[in-house]
Design a protein around this motif. Structure first.
Motif, PDB file in Angstrom:
ATOM      1  N   PHE A   8      -6.444  -7.047  -4.766  1.00 14.42           N
ATOM      2  CA  PHE A   8      -5.295  -6.868  -3.877  1.00 14.42           C
ATOM      3  C   PHE A   8      -4.258  -7.980  -4.021  1.00 14.42           C
ATOM      4  CE2 PHE A   8      -9.027  -4.979  -1.831  1.00 14.42           C
ATOM      5  CZ  PHE A   8      -8.590  -3.669  -1.654  1.00 14.42           C
ATOM      6  N   ARG A   9      -4.542  -8.924  -4.888  1.00 10.88           N
ATOM      7  CA  ARG A   9      -3.630 -10.060  -5.034  1.00 10.88           C
ATOM      8  C   ARG A   9      -2.276  -9.601  -5.573  1.00 10.88           C
ATOM      9  NH1 ARG A   9      -4.893 -15.595  -8.510  1.00 10.88           N
ATOM     10  NH2 ARG A   9      -2.999 -16.718  -7.899  1.00 10.88           N
ATOM     11  N   GLY A  10      -1.213 -10.115  -4.965  1.00  8.85           N
ATOM     12  CA  GLY A  10       0.136  -9.798  -5.403  1.00  8.85           C
ATOM     13  C   GLY A  10       0.762  -8.615  -4.703  1.00  8.85           C
ATOM     14  N   PHE A  11       0.009  -7.915  -3.851  1.00 10.15           N
ATOM     15  CA  PHE A  11       0.558  -6.781  -3.132  1.00 10.15           C
ATOM     16  C   PHE A  11       1.135  -7.233  -1.794  1.00 10.15           C
ATOM     17  CE2 PHE A  11      -2.004  -4.683  -6.233  1.00 10.15           C
ATOM     18  CZ  PHE A  11      -1.406  -3.443  -6.418  1.00 10.15           C
ATOM     19  N   ARG A  12       2.240  -6.608  -1.406  1.00  9.44           N
ATOM     20  CA  ARG A  12       2.929  -6.997  -0.169  1.00  9.44           C
ATOM     21  C   ARG A  12       2.114  -6.627   1.058  1.00  9.44           C
ATOM     22  NH1 ARG A  12       7.048  -4.346   2.932  1.00  9.44           N
ATOM     23  NH2 ARG A  12       7.123  -2.654   1.406  1.00  9.44           N
ATOM     24  N   PHE A  13       1.417  -5.506   0.998  1.00 11.69           N
ATOM     25  CA  PHE A  13       0.639  -5.055   2.147  1.00 11.69           C
ATOM     26  C   PHE A  13      -0.777  -5.618   2.082  1.00 11.69           C
ATOM     27  CE2 PHE A  13       4.025  -1.969   1.984  1.00 11.69           C
ATOM     28  CZ  PHE A  13       4.297  -1.723   3.320  1.00 11.69           C
ATOM     29  N   PRO A  14      -1.397  -5.863   3.231  1.00 12.23           N
ATOM     30  CA  PRO A  14      -2.763  -6.403   3.234  1.00 12.23           C
ATOM     31  C   PRO A  14      -3.771  -5.381   2.719  1.00 12.23           C
ATOM     32  CG  PRO A  14      -2.057  -5.874   5.462  1.00 12.23           C
ATOM     33  CD  PRO A  14      -0.841  -5.729   4.596  1.00 12.23           C
ATOM     34  N   ALA A  15      -4.939  -5.875   2.357  1.00 13.74           N
ATOM     35  CA  ALA A  15      -5.976  -5.019   1.784  1.00 13.74           C
ATOM     36  C   ALA A  15      -6.396  -3.909   2.730  1.00 13.74           C
ATOM     37  CB  ALA A  15      -7.192  -5.880   1.418  1.00 13.74           C
ATOM     38  N   GLU A  16      -6.453  -4.201   4.038  1.00 15.86           N
ATOM     39  CA  GLU A  16      -6.879  -3.193   5.009  1.00 15.86           C
ATOM     40  C   GLU A  16      -5.967  -1.980   4.993  1.00 15.86           C
ATOM     41  OE1 GLU A  16      -6.513  -6.344   5.584  1.00 15.86           O
ATOM     42  OE2 GLU A  16      -8.184  -7.179   6.748  1.00 15.86           O
ATOM     43  N   VAL A  17      -4.661  -2.199   4.840  1.00 18.38           N
ATOM     44  CA  VAL A  17      -3.707  -1.086   4.808  1.00 18.38           C
ATOM     45  C   VAL A  17      -3.911  -0.253   3.551  1.00 18.38           C
ATOM     46  CG1 VAL A  17      -1.257  -0.479   4.631  1.00 18.38           C
ATOM     47  CG2 VAL A  17      -1.998  -2.243   6.238  1.00 18.38           C
ATOM     48  N   ILE A  18      -4.096  -0.918   2.420  1.00 18.41           N
ATOM     49  CA  ILE A  18      -4.245  -0.202   1.152  1.00 18.41           C
ATOM     50  C   ILE A  18      -5.523   0.628   1.139  1.00 18.41           C
ATOM     51  CG2 ILE A  18      -4.550  -0.485  -1.331  1.00 18.41           C
ATOM     52  CD1 ILE A  18      -2.784  -2.974  -1.165  1.00 18.41           C
ATOM     53  N   GLN A  19      -6.637   0.029   1.532  1.00 16.86           N
ATOM     54  CA  GLN A  19      -7.887   0.785   1.487  1.00 16.86           C
ATOM     55  C   GLN A  19      -7.885   1.919   2.505  1.00 16.86           C
ATOM     56  OE1 GLN A  19     -10.605   1.077   3.653  1.00 16.86           O
ATOM     57  NE2 GLN A  19     -10.104  -0.355   5.281  1.00 16.86           N
ATOM     58  N   HIS A  20      -7.234   1.722   3.663  1.00 23.63           N
ATOM     59  CA  HIS A  20      -7.161   2.801   4.652  1.00 23.63           C
ATOM     60  C   HIS A  20      -6.293   3.949   4.134  1.00 23.63           C
ATOM     61  CE1 HIS A  20      -7.447   4.623   8.594  1.00 23.63           C
ATOM     62  NE2 HIS A  20      -6.135   4.762   8.623  1.00 23.63           N
ATOM     63  N   THR A  21      -5.235   3.613   3.422  1.00 27.01           N
ATOM     64  CA  THR A  21      -4.363   4.632   2.843  1.00 27.01           C
ATOM     65  C   THR A  21      -5.107   5.455   1.795  1.00 27.01           C
ATOM     66  OG1 THR A  21      -2.424   3.229   3.208  1.00 27.01           O
ATOM     67  CG2 THR A  21      -2.205   5.007   1.600  1.00 27.01           C
ATOM     68  N   VAL A  22      -5.831   4.789   0.930  1.00 33.52           N
ATOM     69  CA  VAL A  22      -6.612   5.486  -0.095  1.00 33.52           C
ATOM     70  C   VAL A  22      -7.667   6.370   0.553  1.00 33.52           C
ATOM     71  CG1 VAL A  22      -8.204   5.169  -2.034  1.00 33.52           C
ATOM     72  CG2 VAL A  22      -6.179   3.712  -1.824  1.00 33.52           C
ATOM     73  N   TRP A  23      -8.292   5.880   1.602  1.00 32.37           N
ATOM     74  CA  TRP A  23      -9.297   6.665   2.331  1.00 32.37           C
ATOM     75  C   TRP A  23      -8.686   7.926   2.922  1.00 32.37           C
ATOM     76  CZ3 TRP A  23      -9.765   7.312   7.826  1.00 32.37           C
ATOM     77  CH2 TRP A  23     -10.956   7.946   8.224  1.00 32.37           C
ATOM     78  N   LEU A  24      -7.530   7.814   3.555  1.00 36.05           N
ATOM     79  CA  LEU A  24      -6.867   8.982   4.122  1.00 36.05           C
ATOM     80  C   LEU A  24      -6.550  10.017   3.051  1.00 36.05           C
ATOM     81  CD1 LEU A  24      -4.302   7.368   6.608  1.00 36.05           C
ATOM     82  CD2 LEU A  24      -6.251   8.819   7.217  1.00 36.05           C
TER      83      LEU A  24
END
Length: 236
Positions: A8-24
């Motif tokens: 997740f390094r270098g992404f503007r959004f935190p890891a929790e947002v990214i993994q939740h988005t992928v899950w949805l």
């Protein structure tokens, strides 16, 4: 010991947002724009194109880790194929599940000939540690021919009724095919469907076989495994 790199390094959004988005996106029959609206309702402004990129980059990463950590499958393989449209042309999605409904592998091919069946048999066996006791398919002759050449000593049951478990496993794929408005290429279909099948099946817990307490326990274990796989705790 060298620490593994943070995905997740270098992404503007935190890891929790990214993994939740992928899950949805992979667990529910939602389009990219549907996920965009759901996130916007929570005050997270992100475009559907960014969601697409997250799905491609992290979805496959999470799916591969789930595959690596999956428990040993049962000794019975249910195999089936269903047609999918790719740029207006008919292709076939081959799928295998065990007797408990756990997804083992998928493969998109242009045909359902004996050669195509053999290719899928080899792909399936490559990722498994042992040869199955029983293979269950419909009455497609290609599967019988492939089985005779590759697994001659394994029992083969052919019946359109015994193979309901594999046929039912195609239902989430059919729903997603409608949401994605068909696939643009074989590569796109293979990449999306292998990721979707792995993540979606991780949360398919066969609730009708469990008591309420058992279901909550199994569901909690699934979410703990998901959090571990997505490495959220290590990315903060």
């Amino acid at each position: 010991m060298t620490a593994s790199p943070n995905p997740f390094r270098g992404f503007r959004f935190p890891a929790e947002v990214i993994q939740h988005t992928v899950w949805l996106y992979y667990c529910f029959s939602l389009s990219l724009r549907d996920v965009e609206v759901i996130l916007a309702a929570r005050g997270i402004v992100v475009s559907y194109e960014t969601i697409r990129e997250w799905g491609l980059r992290f979805g496959r990463l999470f799916a591969n880790e789930l595959k690596r950590r999956r428990p040993g499958p049962g000794d019975k393989r249910h195999m089936d194929e269903v047609f999918v449209r790719i740029r207006g042309k008919q292709h076939y999605l081959w799928r295998a599940v065990d007797q408990d409904g756990n997804m083992l592998d998928v493969l998109v091919q242009s045909r359902r000939s004996a050669k195509a069946a053999k290719r899928f048999f080899r792909k399936l066996l490559k990722g498994l540690e042992y040869i199955p006791r029983v293979i269950v398919t419909d009455k497609l002759k290609s599967c019988a021919a492939a089985k005779r050449d590759i697994l001659p000593g394994v029992e083969h049951r052919q019946s359109r009724y015994l193979n309901n478990r594999a046929e039912v496993s195609h239902q989430p794929t059919r729903r997603r095919g409608q949401q994605t408005q068909r696939f643009k290429s074989v590569r796109h279909a293979q990449r999306f469907l292998s990721t979707h099948s792995r993540i979606h099946s991780h949360f398919q817990l066969r609730r009708h076989y469990l008591t309420a307490a058992a279901y909550r326990s199994v569901r909690g274990a699934a979410f703990r495994a998901w959090r571990d796989v997505t490495a959220v705790a290590h990315a903060v």
